[in-house]
Design an enzyme around this catalytic site. Structure first.
Site, short mmCIF file in Angstrom:
data_model
loop_
_atom_site.label_atom_id
_atom_site.label_comp_id
_atom_site.label_asym_id
_atom_site.label_seq_id
_atom_site.Cartn_x
_atom_site.Cartn_y
_atom_site.Cartn_z
N TYR A 12 -73.73 46.58 -6.86
CA TYR A 12 -72.45 46.94 -6.23
C TYR A 12 -72.30 46.34 -4.84
CZ TYR A 12 -71.25 49.67 -10.25
OH TYR A 12 -70.93 50.02 -11.54
N ARG A 29 -70.83 43.07 -5.59
CA ARG A 29 -69.41 43.20 -5.96
C ARG A 29 -68.56 43.47 -4.70
NH1 ARG A 29 -72.00 42.11 -9.32
NH2 ARG A 29 -71.05 40.18 -8.68
N ASN A 41 -59.41 49.16 -12.14
CA ASN A 41 -60.18 48.26 -11.28
C ASN A 41 -60.71 48.97 -10.05
OD1 ASN A 41 -59.42 46.38 -13.14
ND2 ASN A 41 -57.82 45.45 -11.89
N ASP A 45 -61.60 47.14 -7.40
CA ASP A 45 -61.27 46.31 -6.24
C ASP A 45 -60.03 46.88 -5.54
OD1 ASP A 45 -58.71 45.07 -7.21
OD2 ASP A 45 -60.00 44.10 -8.70
N HIS A 96 -61.36 54.56 -12.01
CA HIS A 96 -62.81 54.37 -12.10
C HIS A 96 -63.49 54.21 -10.75
CE1 HIS A 96 -62.15 52.87 -16.50
NE2 HIS A 96 -62.11 54.19 -16.39
N THR A 139 -56.03 44.57 -19.90
CA THR A 139 -57.10 45.50 -20.28
C THR A 139 -57.33 45.41 -21.78
OG1 THR A 139 -57.75 47.84 -20.48
CG2 THR A 139 -55.38 47.40 -20.25
N SER A 140 -58.61 45.50 -22.16
CA SER A 140 -58.96 45.42 -23.58
C SER A 140 -58.68 46.74 -24.29
CB SER A 140 -60.43 45.04 -23.73
OG SER A 140 -61.23 46.02 -23.09
N1 APR Z 1 -54.58 37.66 -17.42
C1 APR Z 1 -54.40 38.72 -18.26
N2 APR Z 1 -55.37 39.26 -19.01
C2 APR Z 1 -56.59 38.71 -18.91
C3 APR Z 1 -56.87 37.62 -18.07
C4 APR Z 1 -55.79 37.09 -17.30
N3 APR Z 1 -55.95 36.04 -16.46
N4 APR Z 1 -58.19 37.31 -18.19
C5 APR Z 1 -58.70 38.19 -19.06
N5 APR Z 1 -57.75 39.04 -19.51
C6 APR Z 1 -57.85 40.18 -20.41
C7 APR Z 1 -58.84 40.05 -21.54
O1 APR Z 1 -58.21 39.43 -22.66
C8 APR Z 1 -59.17 41.52 -21.84
O2 APR Z 1 -58.28 42.08 -22.78
O3 APR Z 1 -58.31 41.27 -19.63
C9 APR Z 1 -58.96 42.19 -20.48
C10 APR Z 1 -60.23 42.59 -19.80
O4 APR Z 1 -60.87 43.56 -20.57
P1 APR Z 1 -62.18 44.30 -20.06
O5 APR Z 1 -63.09 43.27 -19.53
O6 APR Z 1 -62.63 45.16 -21.16
O7 APR Z 1 -61.64 45.14 -18.81
P2 APR Z 1 -61.00 46.58 -18.78
O8 APR Z 1 -60.17 46.85 -19.99
O9 APR Z 1 -60.37 46.71 -17.45
O10 APR Z 1 -62.31 47.47 -18.82
C11 APR Z 1 -62.24 48.83 -18.67
O11 APR Z 1 -64.63 49.05 -18.61
O12 APR Z 1 -66.79 48.61 -17.82
C12 APR Z 1 -65.67 49.40 -17.73
O13 APR Z 1 -65.18 50.73 -15.89
C13 APR Z 1 -65.10 49.41 -16.35
O14 APR Z 1 -62.81 49.65 -15.65
C14 APR Z 1 -63.66 49.00 -16.56
C15 APR Z 1 -63.43 49.42 -17.99
#
Ligand code: APR
Length: 227
Positions: free
Chosen positions: A53, A56, A87, A89, A104, A170-171
């Site tokens: 961290y 980060r 996020n 950040d 988070h 977000t995924s």
């Molecule tokens: N623009 C838009 N989407 C994007 C871009 C971009 N430039 N680059 C990547 N992505 C998308 C990917 O396709 C994916 O669907 O962002 C998403 C990122 O997914 P994750 O990495 O799973 O992030 P997130 O959904 O924020 O994760 C949730 O997981 O580890 C934990 O606590 C952590 O807050 C985090 C949580």
């Protein structure tokens, strides 16, 4: 004024140069996620987690908000805007957004390992030598896997009163954050912007398969054209 609620994830900050979590096949900045994002990982190897961290947090000072963050901040001229972000950040705030809920946690805060209410601003490195006022160690102010999400109730309340929802980068794999979209009222339009969107089924959803910077621009045009 209408309320636009933004639900943002790691893809929001990707174009600022911060890596997402799941785009690197379970590795996050070269680490097994379970070693650095769980209370068990912290217990097992606190120094590794502190250092992770710290890196980060240091990285935050090398990156800048991107056009997507800036467009969302400008939206406050015409709408009430609430951002609920996964996020840790501070790029939404640095772009000028004034209502940001961090589901988070936040990299620029740390808290006591014993007293959850003892939270302080923190911009330097953290180590086991840093203590709260009672002499207990401090930890990153981050919600790790398996921990409660204290801001969840507030986020549900915000989402359920939205006139428009914009989901960005977000995924939708991490709960309870991903469940927030189920609290959107039935006729509220949802725009989901993602470079590689998850498959979603919801009424009134429009998926915009674009990077955040381009997608936010598109979603705002759609919202404004519908008025
Ligand atoms: N623009 C838009 N989407 C994007 C871009 C971009 N430039 N680059 C990547 N992505 C998308 C990917 O396709 C994916 O669907 O962002 C998403 C990122 O997914 P994750 O990495 O799973 O992030 P997130 O959904 O924020 O994760 C949730 O997981 O580890 C934990 O606590 C952590 O807050 C985090 C949580």
């Amino acid at each position: 004024m209408k309320l636009i609620v933004v639900l943002s994830g790691a893809g929001m900050s990707a174009e600022s140069g911060i890596n997402t979590f799941r785009d690197a096949e379970g590795l996050w900045e070269g680490h097994d996620v379970m070693e650095v994002v769980t209370p068990e990982g912290f217990q097992k190897n606190p120094d590794l987690v502190y250092e992770f961290y710290n890196q980060r947090r240091r990285q935050l000072f090398d990156v800048l908000p991107n056009e997507g963050h800036r467009l969302l901040s400008d939206l406050e001229d015409d709408y009430n805007v609430s951002i609920v972000t996964q996020n840790v950040d501070d790029l939404h705030e640095r772009a000028g957004s004034t209502n940001v809920v961090h589901l988070h946690g936040e990299l620029r805060k740390v808290r006591s390992i014993v007293d959850e209410e003892y939270i302080v601003d923190w911009d330097s490195d953290l180590s086991k030598k840093d203590k709260d006022s009672n002499g207990y160690a401090m930890r990153p102010h981050i919600v790790w896997f398996g921990e409660a999400v204290p801001m969840l109730d507030k986020a549900v309340e915000i989402v359920s009163t939205a006139d428009v929802v914009v989901i960005i980068g977000t995924s939708l794999q991490v709960y309870p954050a991903a469940s927030l979209m189920h609290y959107v009222s039935q006729n509220t339009p949802i725009y989901y912007i993602d470079k590689n969107p998850a498959s979603v089924t919801a009424q009134n959803i429009e998926v915009i398969t674009k990077p955040a910077t381009i997608g936010v621009n598109k979603a705002i045009s759609r919202i404004k054209n519908k008025e």
